[in-house]
Design a protein around this motif. Sequence first.
Motif, short mmCIF file in Angstrom:
data_model
loop_
_atom_site.label_atom_id
_atom_site.label_comp_id
_atom_site.label_asym_id
_atom_site.label_seq_id
_atom_site.Cartn_x
_atom_site.Cartn_y
_atom_site.Cartn_z
N THR A 1 0.86 -1.19 0.00
CA THR A 1 0.00 0.00 0.00
C THR A 1 0.89 1.22 0.00
O THR A 1 2.08 1.14 0.22
CB THR A 1 -0.89 0.06 1.26
N TRP B 1 -6.59 4.66 2.43
CA TRP B 1 -6.89 3.59 3.36
C TRP B 1 -7.04 4.15 4.76
O TRP B 1 -6.47 5.18 5.10
CB TRP B 1 -5.73 2.58 3.43
N GLY C 1 -5.92 2.74 8.35
CA GLY C 1 -5.07 1.69 8.89
C GLY C 1 -5.26 1.54 10.39
O GLY C 1 -5.41 2.53 11.11
N ASN D 1 -4.72 -2.45 6.53
CA ASN D 1 -5.11 -1.26 5.79
C ASN D 1 -6.45 -1.54 5.11
O ASN D 1 -6.54 -2.43 4.26
CB ASN D 1 -4.07 -0.92 4.73
N THR E 1 -9.22 -0.41 2.58
CA THR E 1 -9.37 0.50 1.45
C THR E 1 -10.65 1.32 1.59
O THR E 1 -11.66 0.84 2.10
CB THR E 1 -9.37 -0.25 0.11
N SER F 1 -7.66 -3.78 0.18
CA SER F 1 -7.25 -3.79 1.58
C SER F 1 -6.02 -4.69 1.69
O SER F 1 -5.82 -5.58 0.86
CB SER F 1 -8.37 -4.32 2.47
#
Length: 172
Positions: free
Chosen positions: A46, A126, A128, A150, A152, A160
């Motif tokens: 990510t 995202w 987190g 994470n 999305t 994710s």
Amino acid sequence: MKKLLLVSFFGILACMSLNAQDDHVDHGAIEQGQWIIEINTGSWTTGNTAFSLTAIDGNTMWSAGAEVGYFIKENLAIKAGLGYSDSELSDGSFAYKIGAKYYIDSRFPIGVDYTGVSSDGNDASWVGVQGGYAWFVSQNVSIEPTLRYNITLDDMKADSAFQALIGFAFHF
């Protein structure tokens, strides 16, 4: 592979917990008014503010970044981070992060943050959540193995992702 990472993480966490002192050590590193600078190693999955290097089928991907935080009260820091990622198959991207980190019992950091990535109009973001263990190797330096997920905010732009990180935090 995820199961192996998860089992390894909890094994390391258990070993560190056994070596931790029974009494609360007042090291002053996470008190109100203190600063924290974090450098993490992590995956390229990510937009992140970690250091990573991955090579798959001749494609090299890398990222670099750091985070800084300020303790607004004991055990609670507000944080921000910046990072840059690049690979041979895509244009570079900038990542930014803002969030909070709280130390439970001065040893178990948990955090929540918003992470965004900007790359030539292909933005993704995202939320987190993470938890780990802070092993203070000195009064102002901690090593923090962390598990992070994470989530999305737009399934059409990003997935994710789960991450296992090793963080190095400098407190002053």
